[in-house]
Design a protein around this motif. Sequence first.
Motif, short mmCIF file in Angstrom:
data_model
loop_
_atom_site.label_atom_id
_atom_site.label_comp_id
_atom_site.label_asym_id
_atom_site.label_seq_id
_atom_site.Cartn_x
_atom_site.Cartn_y
_atom_site.Cartn_z
N PHE A 258 0.87 -1.17 0.00
CA PHE A 258 0.00 0.00 0.00
C PHE A 258 0.91 1.22 0.00
O PHE A 258 1.44 1.59 1.03
N SER B 30 2.59 4.88 0.19
CA SER B 30 2.27 6.00 1.07
C SER B 30 1.20 6.86 0.44
O SER B 30 1.32 7.23 -0.72
N VAL C 182 -6.09 4.35 12.69
CA VAL C 182 -5.15 5.15 11.89
C VAL C 182 -4.49 4.28 10.81
O VAL C 182 -4.16 4.77 9.73
N THR C 183 -4.34 2.99 11.09
CA THR C 183 -3.77 2.10 10.07
C THR C 183 -4.74 1.92 8.91
O THR C 183 -4.37 1.98 7.74
N ARG D 279 -7.04 4.01 8.05
CA ARG D 279 -7.16 5.28 7.34
C ARG D 279 -6.02 5.40 6.34
O ARG D 279 -6.20 5.82 5.21
N ARG D 280 -4.84 5.00 6.77
CA ARG D 280 -3.69 5.07 5.87
C ARG D 280 -3.89 4.16 4.66
O ARG D 280 -3.63 4.54 3.52
N MET D 281 -4.38 2.94 4.91
CA MET D 281 -4.58 1.99 3.81
C MET D 281 -5.67 2.47 2.86
O MET D 281 -5.54 2.36 1.64
#
Lengths: 381, 356
Positions: free
Chosen positions: A6, A8, A289-290, A292-294
Motif C-alpha cells: 500500500f 504512502s 489510523v492504520t 485510514r492510511r490503507m
Amino acid sequence: MNALTFPSPRLSETGERLRAEVREFLDGFEWPVDRDAATAFGGYDPQFSEALGARGWIGMGFPMEYGGGGYGLVERYVVLEELLAARAPITAHSVADRQSGFLLLRYGSERQRQEILPLIAAGKAYFCIGMSEPDSGSDLASVRTRANRVDGGWLVNGTKIWTTNAHRSHYMILFCRTAPAGETRHEGLSQFLVDMNTPGIVCRPITDIAGGKHFNEVHFQDVFLPDDAIIGTEGDGWNQVTSELAFERSGPERFLSHLRALEEFVRILKQYPSAEGTRVIGRMVSHLVTLRRMSRSVASMIADGKDPALHAALVKDLGTCFEQEIPDVLRLALQTEPDPGAADAYQAMLAHVILNSPSATIRGGTKEVLRSIVARGLGLR
Amino acid sequence: MDDETREMLHQALAEIFADEPSDLWGSLQTTGVDKALVPETKGGIGVNWAIACELLEIAGNNAAAVPLAETMIGHWLIDLAGAQETDQPTIAFASADAPVHLSRSGDVWRVEGTLRRVPWGSTSTHVVFMSDSPSPQLVVVDRLAPGVSVTSGRNLAGDPRDDIRLEGVIPAEVVPAPFEPRSLLVIAAIARSALMAGALERTLTLSVEYANMRVQFGRPIGKFQAIQQNVSVLATQAAAARAATEAGSEAIDEWLVSDDESLFHSVAALSAKIRTGEAAGAGAAIAHQVFGAIGFTEELNLQLFTKQLWSWRDEFGNEAFWADELGRQILGEELETTLWRTLAPLGAGITVGESK
C-alpha cells in the motif's frame, strides 16, 4: 505491486486547505436535526446536500465542464472523511458522489454526462444502485431482471432488493440481463440509467433491525427505457460494475461510520479515566489510523490510474471487521445497558452501533466474498 | 536518496539472504547496511528511517538471526550524538523495576544498575542507552570494561537477550542525548515492527505455497474455502502490519525535522507496534493452522518466522504497553478536542521545520 503493498498516501496541500474549510463550514452549519441524536447517523437531508453542492464539495473529481471541481480523488477523500467524521447528513447524494457519477463519467454517453453530472455536483440528483435481487445476493451474475429489446428501447421486468434510498432517489443504476449467459455467466449483462419516475417502477420499503427505513424492494413491471438509457456497452455490464467496486469498497465510510461511538467513549474517559478504557482506546486508535492510511493509499492508487480491486477488498474486510468490534470492546470497557431511546448519548449510541453492526460485513460485498477475492489474488484455488 | 539506490540496497540484501552465507552477519556488515542510517560523509549510506525499515522488513522476511536493528540504531545514535564510533553497538533500556544510575564526580562518570534483556548484549562490543538524570545523556559502555558482567538469556528464536550488570562502570563515553531520551524506545519499537512485518509476509508466502501443494481429500487444501478464508485474513493482517510500520517509520522521519520534542506525541509512531504485534499473533496462529502437524516440527522453516514473531512482539514494549501509552496521549488532549481532530490535525504533514 503485490497485494500487501500500500504505497504512502499522497498528501495534498489543496486537500489540507479544504479540510480547514470543511471544518469551518460544518462548525457554522445550522443543523436541521439534533446532531447528538443517534438517529442522525446516515442522515438524509437534501438541503444539506445542496449546500454542499453550492460549495463545490460534491462531484469534486468531475471535470469542470460537467459541473465538477476538477479536483483529484485525494482532495475528494479529505472532504469526505471530514463529513463522515462529523456525521454530516450526506446519504442523499453519497452514492452519486461515490460511484454513480464516476461510472457515468467513465462509461456514460455525452448526453448522460452533460445532463446528469452537473445535477449530481449541485447536490440535486440522488442515485440508488439496483444490483441485488431476492435470488441474487453475493452471486451477482445470477440476476434475473431482464431488459428486452423493443421498438425504440427496452422493456424491463424483474425485482431488485436491498436498494438503499430507492424511494427517494432520482435515478437508479440498474444492473440486469440483456442477453442469456454465453460461455461465461458474465456475458449478456448491462447497466442502465433509470429515471425513478418512469411508470411501472414500484418501491416497497423494508425496515431494518435498527428501525431504519433505508432499503427497498423495487419492482419493475414492463418499464420502458429509451435506447439511450444504456450505460456504456450493451453486454459489458459485468466489467463496468466491477470497476465501480474499488470506489465502493475502500472508502472511509467502511471504517468511520461508527466513529461517533468511539468519540463519545473518549469524551467520557477524559472525564472519568480508567486503565482498561485507556488501553482500549489506544488499541482501537492504532487500528483506526492504520485503516485510514490503507484507505487513503487506495484512493491514491485509483487517482494514479491503477486498479486496486484486490487492495480495496482487503481494506473493506479489515475496515468492517474493525467496525464490528467497536460495540464489543466498548460495552465491556464502559459498562452500561444499550437503549436506543436513551437521553444519554453513549447509551443511545451503543444501541445504535450494536443494531447496525451486522450490516457492515454484508453490504458492498460480504466478508466471505471479499476473502475469496483476496485468496484468489494470492494465488489460491 | 533516489529510487535507484534504494532498489540497489534492497537487491544487495536480498542476494545475501539468497546465498545463505555461513557468516551472515559478517556478509551483511560488508555491505555497510549496519551503518545505513549514518550519513554518507561519515562512512554510512545515509538512508532515512522509511528506507531503514524497508531493509529491516527484508531481514525479518528472512528471519535473520542477526543484530541488524539494534546495531543500525546504535551506530545512528552514536553519530547523531557526536560520540566516538564503535565496532558493534547494541541498544538497551533501563526499566522502572531496574533503574540505572548515572553519576559524576569531577570529570569521571560512573554507571550503576542492570540493563535487562539486552538484544545481542553478549556479542556486541558496546551497549548504548539513554539516561534521564542528572540530565539527558547518551551513555556508551564497553562490554569488556571493568565492572560489566553479562547473564545470558535467549528469546524464543534462540537469539541472545542478555542481562548486563553494571557495577561502578566508567562508560566509554557520556554525551548529551541527541533527543528526548524516551523517544528512543519508540524508535526501537518501530524497528521491531518492521522486522515483524517482513516475517509475517513470509508466513503468508509459505502458507500459500503449502496450501497449493498439500493434497487432502483428493485436492490441494488451498481449494477449500475454509483455508482460503483463513489465509485471506492472514494477508489482511500482514498488509496492516506493513502499513502500520510504514506509517511509523515515516513518523520518525517527520519527527526528526519537526519542532516536537518527543516522538511519544506521534499517534502513528505509537500505533506501529500495537497494530503489528496484534497482527503477528493472529497471523502466526493462522499459518500454523494451515500447516497442520508438520508446521509444529523443527524440520520446517515456518517455526523460524513464528518464533521470531512471538519474540519480537514482546520486545521493546508489547501491544498492551503501547496501547496504554497511546491511550494516555489521546485522553490527555483537551475535552473539547474530538478524537477525530486529534487524529487528523489541520495541516498535518505539510509544514516542515529545522532538522534535530
